[in-house]
Design a protein around this motif. Structure first.
Motif, PDB file in Angstrom:
ATOM      1  N   MET A  41      28.773 -58.619 -87.441  1.00 39.25           N
ATOM      2  CA  MET A  41      29.088 -57.585 -86.464  1.00 39.25           C
ATOM      3  C   MET A  41      29.618 -58.230 -85.176  1.00 39.25           C
ATOM      4  O   MET A  41      29.087 -59.243 -84.727  1.00 39.25           O
ATOM      5  N   HIS A  42      30.633 -57.616 -84.612  1.00 37.35           N
ATOM      6  CA  HIS A  42      31.270 -58.132 -83.404  1.00 37.35           C
ATOM      7  C   HIS A  42      31.012 -57.148 -82.266  1.00 37.35           C
ATOM      8  O   HIS A  42      31.371 -55.970 -82.353  1.00 37.35           O
ATOM      9  N   LEU A  43      30.394 -57.639 -81.196  1.00 41.69           N
ATOM     10  CA  LEU A  43      30.041 -56.789 -80.071  1.00 41.69           C
ATOM     11  C   LEU A  43      30.810 -57.210 -78.827  1.00 41.69           C
ATOM     12  O   LEU A  43      30.935 -58.409 -78.536  1.00 41.69           O
ATOM     13  N   ALA A  44      31.279 -56.226 -78.069  1.00 38.92           N
ATOM     14  CA  ALA A  44      31.888 -56.467 -76.765  1.00 38.92           C
ATOM     15  C   ALA A  44      30.850 -56.196 -75.701  1.00 38.92           C
ATOM     16  O   ALA A  44      30.151 -55.177 -75.740  1.00 38.92           O
ATOM     17  N   ILE A  45      30.735 -57.106 -74.749  1.00 37.49           N
ATOM     18  CA  ILE A  45      29.825 -56.926 -73.620  1.00 37.49           C
ATOM     19  C   ILE A  45      30.674 -56.928 -72.363  1.00 37.49           C
ATOM     20  O   ILE A  45      31.299 -57.931 -72.018  1.00 37.49           O
ATOM     21  N   ILE A  46      30.718 -55.784 -71.704  1.00 34.86           N
ATOM     22  CA  ILE A  46      31.548 -55.621 -70.510  1.00 34.86           C
ATOM     23  C   ILE A  46      30.675 -55.908 -69.296  1.00 34.86           C
ATOM     24  O   ILE A  46      29.770 -55.149 -68.960  1.00 34.86           O
ATOM     25  N   GLY A  47      30.939 -57.022 -68.641  1.00 33.09           N
ATOM     26  CA  GLY A  47      30.153 -57.435 -67.489  1.00 33.09           C
ATOM     27  C   GLY A  47      29.375 -58.703 -67.795  1.00 33.09           C
ATOM     28  O   GLY A  47      28.540 -58.729 -68.706  1.00 33.09           O
ATOM     29  N   ALA A  48      29.656 -59.767 -67.038  1.00 35.20           N
ATOM     30  CA  ALA A  48      28.996 -61.059 -67.259  1.00 35.20           C
ATOM     31  C   ALA A  48      28.102 -61.417 -66.085  1.00 35.20           C
ATOM     32  O   ALA A  48      28.057 -62.561 -65.650  1.00 35.20           O
ATOM     33  N   GLY A  49      27.403 -60.412 -65.566  1.00 29.56           N
ATOM     34  CA  GLY A  49      26.308 -60.695 -64.666  1.00 29.56           C
ATOM     35  C   GLY A  49      25.083 -61.065 -65.480  1.00 29.56           C
ATOM     36  O   GLY A  49      25.178 -61.289 -66.704  1.00 29.56           O
ATOM     37  N   LEU A  50      23.924 -61.114 -64.851  1.00 30.62           N
ATOM     38  CA  LEU A  50      22.740 -61.597 -65.558  1.00 30.62           C
ATOM     39  C   LEU A  50      22.350 -60.683 -66.716  1.00 30.62           C
ATOM     40  O   LEU A  50      21.941 -61.172 -67.778  1.00 30.62           O
ATOM     41  N   ALA A  51      22.477 -59.378 -66.579  1.00 30.87           N
ATOM     42  CA  ALA A  51      22.109 -58.467 -67.662  1.00 30.87           C
ATOM     43  C   ALA A  51      22.998 -58.696 -68.878  1.00 30.87           C
ATOM     44  O   ALA A  51      22.516 -58.800 -70.012  1.00 30.87           O
ATOM     45  N   GLY A  52      24.314 -58.775 -68.656  1.00 26.64           N
ATOM     46  CA  GLY A  52      25.228 -59.005 -69.768  1.00 26.64           C
ATOM     47  C   GLY A  52      25.009 -60.351 -70.428  1.00 26.64           C
ATOM     48  O   GLY A  52      25.059 -60.466 -71.659  1.00 26.64           O
ATOM     49  N   LEU A  53      24.751 -61.371 -69.619  1.00 31.29           N
ATOM     50  CA  LEU A  53      24.514 -62.704 -70.175  1.00 31.29           C
ATOM     51  C   LEU A  53      23.194 -62.762 -70.938  1.00 31.29           C
ATOM     52  O   LEU A  53      23.095 -63.433 -71.973  1.00 31.29           O
ATOM     53  N   SER A  54      22.187 -62.073 -70.441  1.00 31.62           N
ATOM     54  CA  SER A  54      20.905 -62.026 -71.134  1.00 31.62           C
ATOM     55  C   SER A  54      21.068 -61.403 -72.513  1.00 31.62           C
ATOM     56  O   SER A  54      20.559 -61.919 -73.519  1.00 31.62           O
ATOM     57  N   GLN A  73      38.119 -46.403 -76.662  1.00 30.46           N
ATOM     58  CA  GLN A  73      38.607 -45.444 -77.637  1.00 30.46           C
ATOM     59  C   GLN A  73      38.154 -45.864 -79.026  1.00 30.46           C
ATOM     60  O   GLN A  73      37.963 -47.047 -79.309  1.00 30.46           O
ATOM     61  N   THR A  74      37.950 -44.869 -79.872  1.00 27.90           N
ATOM     62  CA  THR A  74      37.527 -45.148 -81.234  1.00 27.90           C
ATOM     63  C   THR A  74      38.713 -45.678 -82.039  1.00 27.90           C
ATOM     64  O   THR A  74      39.875 -45.396 -81.742  1.00 27.90           O
ATOM     65  N   TRP A  75      38.385 -46.439 -83.069  1.00 29.10           N
ATOM     66  CA  TRP A  75      39.419 -47.030 -83.926  1.00 29.10           C
ATOM     67  C   TRP A  75      38.872 -47.133 -85.338  1.00 29.10           C
ATOM     68  O   TRP A  75      37.802 -47.728 -85.555  1.00 29.10           O
ATOM     69  N   GLY A  76      39.582 -46.534 -86.271  1.00 32.66           N
ATOM     70  CA  GLY A  76      39.186 -46.649 -87.663  1.00 32.66           C
ATOM     71  C   GLY A  76      37.813 -46.079 -87.941  1.00 32.66           C
ATOM     72  O   GLY A  76      37.423 -45.031 -87.406  1.00 32.66           O
ATOM     73  N   ASN A  77      37.059 -46.787 -88.738  1.00 31.95           N
ATOM     74  CA  ASN A  77      35.738 -46.334 -89.177  1.00 31.95           C
ATOM     75  C   ASN A  77      34.658 -46.890 -88.260  1.00 31.95           C
ATOM     76  O   ASN A  77      34.152 -47.991 -88.458  1.00 31.95           O
ATOM     77  N   ALA A  78      34.315 -46.112 -87.239  1.00 28.59           N
ATOM     78  CA  ALA A  78      33.215 -46.455 -86.317  1.00 28.59           C
ATOM     79  C   ALA A  78      33.449 -47.778 -85.595  1.00 28.59           C
ATOM     80  O   ALA A  78      32.532 -48.571 -85.398  1.00 28.59           O
ATOM     81  N   LYS A  79      34.693 -48.015 -85.191  1.00 25.62           N
ATOM     82  CA  LYS A  79      35.022 -49.208 -84.409  1.00 25.62           C
ATOM     83  C   LYS A  79      35.469 -48.775 -83.018  1.00 25.62           C
ATOM     84  O   LYS A  79      35.805 -47.618 -82.773  1.00 25.62           O
ATOM     85  N   TRP A  80      35.513 -49.760 -82.104  1.00 27.71           N
ATOM     86  CA  TRP A  80      35.898 -49.481 -80.725  1.00 27.71           C
ATOM     87  C   TRP A  80      37.020 -50.416 -80.283  1.00 27.71           C
ATOM     88  O   TRP A  80      37.020 -51.604 -80.602  1.00 27.71           O
ATOM     89  N   ALA A 133      41.715 -54.776 -76.546  1.00 25.79           N
ATOM     90  CA  ALA A 133      40.854 -55.795 -77.141  1.00 25.79           C
ATOM     91  C   ALA A 133      40.023 -55.136 -78.225  1.00 25.79           C
ATOM     92  O   ALA A 133      39.589 -54.002 -78.089  1.00 25.79           O
ATOM     93  N   GLY A 134      39.804 -55.869 -79.303  1.00 21.47           N
ATOM     94  CA  GLY A 134      39.011 -55.322 -80.394  1.00 21.47           C
ATOM     95  C   GLY A 134      39.728 -55.482 -81.727  1.00 21.47           C
ATOM     96  O   GLY A 134      40.707 -56.224 -81.828  1.00 21.47           O
TER      97      GLY A 134
END
Length: 337
Positions: A1-14, A129-136, A151-152
């Motif tokens: 599974m590939h996840l995007a994390i928007i924001g590289a402050g401490l919460a995103g990095l954690s 935006q959604t893309w294909g089968n439950a992708k973003w 991106a994605g």
């Protein structure tokens, strides 16, 4: 599974560090460096910790993480004399928990945490935006590229950002999450950076200030591992910051410098003075719970604006716990690679 994390402050990095052992993660950060409100502004006079001045730990989970950071020599205890200033008079406040700072500036901690993680900086996510089968797919804008790109696709998306920025992105694709995010408000704050040609010798390293435009000042170079030089960072009171949010920065600088002189009793003029604006600085009333996660949509939110089982205003520990606990929920609901 590939996840995007928007924001590289401490919460995103954690969240990213917890997820990277079992999933692919990609961090996307609009600033030039990871850190968020833990940023350090480097100048010819040295670095200024413009946002977070120090942090402490109350939960056993975060204490264990701090122990590891200490072993890595990323952080040190700040043996600071912190006082209260009331009408120019210094009163020692009640003893608090151990205060920690990063070496050689707060931003270095996030830089260390980001090592080894796929990270795209100076890129602003402007839409989902959604893309294909439950992708973003993410719409991304960069200053260096005139045409927006995408991106994605990603299997899930984490928004590790202030709720005021997350809600518009979620409005059309996840209205319930958008409404929850919109219910939280982060107060703004102005920061004043000051460098002096000589030591002020104020007799303390930091001060909580009452009855002033300022709320807290810190002797930046008193922190372990920080570059020598006489540097002070001042944070304006949240109410004053809100009232003057639209003022131009030179005017804010002059008003806060006057407040610094009044509070400290020192009339030494700085050789460098600069004000900056944090539009979304602090969750005065954090949202109950640790994070938000919609397993059907595969969208989550985390940040210091969640209470994460702690009392008081949102702070560093809230951010780290929120990101870690969102990662735990995701690992429970999504199959591993």
């Amino acid at each position: 599974m590939h996840l995007a994390i928007i924001g590289a402050g401490l919460a995103g990095l954690s969240a990213a560090r917890a997820l990277s052992a079992s999933h692919r993660v990609t961090l996307i950060e609009k600033a030039e460096n990871p850190a968020g409100r833990m940023a350090t502004h480097e100048t010819e006079f040295g670095g200024f910790d413009d946002g977070v001045q120090f942090f402490s730990a109350s939960s056993e989970e975060f204490k264990r993480e701090i122990t590891q950071w200490k072993k890595e020599a990323w952080i040190d205890a700040w043996q600071a004399r912190i006082v209260r200033l009331v009408n120019g008079r210094a009163l020692t406040p009640a003893r608090s928990a151990v205060r920690y700072v990063a070496r050689p500036g707060m931003g270095a901690l996030c830089a260390n945490l980001a090592q080894g993680l796929p990270l795209a900086t100076a890129q602003t996510v402007t839409g989902l935006q959604t893309w294909g089968n439950a992708k973003w797919l993410l719409a991304v804008q960069a200053d260096t590229v005139a045409i927006p790109a995408h991106a994605g696709p990603f299997d899930a998306v984490i928004l590790a950002m202030p709720p005021e920025q997350a809600a518009p992105l979620l409005h059309d694709v996840a209205p319930q999450l958008a409404a929850q995010a919109a219910s939280v408000h982060l107060a703004p704050c102005f920061t004043l950076e000051l460098a002096f040609a000589q030591a002020l010798d104020l007799g303390y390293d930091g001060a909580f200030i009452e009855q002033s435009r300022l709320a807290f000042i810190a002797h930046d170079n008193s922190k372990p591992g920080h570059r020598p030089g006489e540097r002070w960072v001042a944070h304006a009171a949240l109410a004053w910051s809100q009232e003057h949010l639209q003022d131009d920065l030179p005017r804010v600088r002059d008003k806060l410098l006057k407040a610094f002189h009044e509070a400290t009793g020192s009339q030494v003029q700085p050789v460098y003075a600069q004000a900056l604006r944090w539009p979304f600085a602090q969750a005065v009333q954090p949202m109950a719970g640790d994070c938000l996660w919609d397993a059907n949509l595969r969208i989550g939110l985390c940040g210091d604006w969640f209470a994460a089982g702690l009392e008081g205003e949102g702070r560093v520990e809230n951010a780290w716990l929120s990101g870690r606990r969102l990662a735990q929920q995701i690992m429970q609901s999504m199959p591993q690679d």
